[in-house]
Each structure stands twice: as C-alpha cells, then as structure tokens.
Design a protein around this motif. Sequence first.
Motif, PDB file in Angstrom:
ATOM      1  N   LEU A 105       0.673  -0.907  -0.159  1.00 20.61           N
ATOM      2  CA  LEU A 105      -0.163   0.253  -0.151  1.00 20.61           C
ATOM      3  C   LEU A 105       1.003   0.962   0.081  1.00 20.61           C
ATOM      4  O   LEU A 105       0.389   2.182  -0.970  1.00 20.61           O
ATOM      5  N   PHE A 106       1.828   1.502   1.177  1.00 24.12           N
ATOM      6  CA  PHE A 106       3.331   2.491   0.891  1.00 24.12           C
ATOM      7  C   PHE A 106       3.085   2.880   0.011  1.00 24.12           C
ATOM      8  O   PHE A 106       3.608   3.724  -0.948  1.00 24.12           O
ATOM      9  N   LYS A 107       4.385   1.437  -0.740  1.00 22.95           N
ATOM     10  CA  LYS A 107       4.951   1.466  -1.814  1.00 22.95           C
ATOM     11  C   LYS A 107       3.835   2.677  -3.488  1.00 22.95           C
ATOM     12  O   LYS A 107       4.615   2.822  -4.407  1.00 22.95           O
ATOM     13  N   GLU A 108       2.725   1.544  -3.514  1.00 21.05           N
ATOM     14  CA  GLU A 108       2.131   2.265  -4.535  1.00 21.05           C
ATOM     15  C   GLU A 108       1.525   3.128  -4.439  1.00 21.05           C
ATOM     16  O   GLU A 108       2.015   4.271  -5.106  1.00 21.05           O
ATOM     17  N   TRP A 109       1.344   4.039  -2.943  1.00 21.60           N
ATOM     18  CA  TRP A 109       0.753   5.749  -2.868  1.00 21.60           C
ATOM     19  C   TRP A 109       2.298   6.332  -3.063  1.00 21.60           C
ATOM     20  O   TRP A 109       2.067   8.157  -3.997  1.00 21.60           O
ATOM     21  N   GLN A 110       3.527   5.943  -2.757  1.00 29.28           N
ATOM     22  CA  GLN A 110       4.423   6.501  -3.190  1.00 29.28           C
ATOM     23  C   GLN A 110       4.683   6.720  -4.652  1.00 29.28           C
ATOM     24  O   GLN A 110       5.433   7.772  -5.307  1.00 29.28           O
ATOM     25  N   LEU A 165       2.802   6.352  -6.978  1.00 30.23           N
ATOM     26  CA  LEU A 165       1.795   7.488  -7.752  1.00 30.23           C
ATOM     27  C   LEU A 165       2.456   9.105  -7.480  1.00 30.23           C
ATOM     28  O   LEU A 165       2.040   9.795  -8.929  1.00 30.23           O
ATOM     29  N   PHE A 166       2.418   9.138  -6.289  1.00 32.30           N
ATOM     30  CA  PHE A 166       3.574  11.319  -5.413  1.00 32.30           C
ATOM     31  C   PHE A 166       4.276  10.916  -6.613  1.00 32.30           C
ATOM     32  O   PHE A 166       4.792  12.445  -7.249  1.00 32.30           O
ATOM     33  N   PHE A 196       3.482   8.237 -14.634  1.00 35.73           N
ATOM     34  CA  PHE A 196       2.301   6.675 -13.830  1.00 35.73           C
ATOM     35  C   PHE A 196       1.015   6.855 -14.241  1.00 35.73           C
ATOM     36  O   PHE A 196       0.321   5.817 -15.330  1.00 35.73           O
ATOM     37  N   VAL A 197       0.622   7.534 -14.623  1.00 33.68           N
ATOM     38  CA  VAL A 197      -1.433   7.450 -15.443  1.00 33.68           C
ATOM     39  C   VAL A 197      -1.083   7.726 -16.711  1.00 33.68           C
ATOM     40  O   VAL A 197      -1.550   7.214 -17.375  1.00 33.68           O
TER      41      VAL A 197
END
Length: 241
Positions: A217-222, A224-225, A231-232
């Motif tokens: 979870l943390f890795k994916e949010w990191q 993304l930001f 990424f998008v």
Amino acid sequence: MKGLYVKQLRYQAPDQSARHPFDLAFLDQLNEVTFAEAVTFIVGENGVGKSTLIETIAQLMDLNLEGGSRNNQFSSYGENHLLADSCRLIRYPNYPKDAYFYRAETYYNLMTNLDDLGISEELFAKNSHHYSRGQSFKELVSQRFFGKGLYIMDEPETGLSISSQFELLVMMADLVKRESQFIVATHSPALLMFPGATIFELSTEGLKEVAYQDTQLFKEWQMLFERQSVFVKDLLRDIEL
C-alpha cells in the motif's frame, strides 16, 4: 496485559474443504495470528481475505456480523462464516467492558437498525441518516465507543476524507489511552501511520508482519506521488482521450 483483550487467533484447517472461505490462499500458511499491540492493522489487495478474517474475529466475540455490539441482533440475509468453526480466540486476562464491530459493507443496515430502535437520537441527537456517511461514522466512534473496549473495524476509511481519517486516528489514540484495543482491516495509508501499531500484510503467499514503508500500500502511493505524470500516462496508454 492492561488494555489488551484478544491475544491470538488460532486456526486449525478442517480435514477437507475446498469451498469458500477455505479456498483462500492465505489459510494454507496460517496457524495463528498474535495481537501484541493496542492497534493491529490488516492490509492487502481486494479478495485476499481481510474482511473474512476480521468478520471471523467479530463472530468469535459474539458480535453482530452486520455491525454493532452484542445487543444488535438484526440480520438482513442471515450470513454465517464457516471459518469461525475452525478458529478459536486466546484472550488476555482482562475482559473488555465494551465491544463493537464496524463493517463498511453493511453500515447502512446498522444505522437503519439504530434509527429504528431510537438509539440514534439518544447517541447523536438526531437520526443517523440525517448525517453524511462520514459524519455519522465519526459520531458513532466519538459517542458510542466508550473505552476499555475491543473495537473491530473493516475498512473504516470508507466515506472519510483524508482529514477525517486523521480525525479518526486521533480518536483511536484517545481510546487507546482509555485502555482500548483495535483490530482493523484497511486500505488507508493515513491510518497506518498510527504510532507503534502492528501491521499484517495478507496475500496469496500468507500473512506476515511488515513495517509501514514495506507494505504494498505504501509503495503504491509513494510511486503515484513521485511518478504521477508518467504513471497515469502509462496506465492510460491504450485509451485515446
């Protein structure tokens, strides 16, 4: 241990059963889960069994499976989780003076039951359906979670803004000071910041204790930001906008 009530969940696999929930991959590796801190989080991808595990603990505590305390007896579709028959709870010497189960999936049903019983106006000063979902949940925690209790929550971040999730974290900390224990399944990186919490990550490979920064979870949010534009763009590469 003062302020802790559930010490361990032990699982004994049935002789043979391929039906749900025994088909969940993490059960192949599960013997026991130990709860050594006041706050325990369970994280993982959708469908790996987080809710099933949380609901099993609630069932073993004799809490209503659609949410509430032992006094809430309503049932919308008469569910029963077979996993509880293969599990048992080991408890600390202290017994909670309060116990409550919050389940995001059936929260509307719980609020309707509280309204029908006239409990909402006693606790919240008005019908719970007159609040937004997020507001009513914060009212529930602040007005109904009395302390010295065991609070089991499945995805409490549902309907909460990031600011409200931090409010919930503060309310949890206050309840922990009042000798409470939390077991929470979540997708919220904000809640995972709770100091000293145990985090278990559930996957097809089993259940393991991890540090906050090591959760998927943390890795994916990191990611993304830090790489949001790339990424998008990559995520939408096959869609013409």
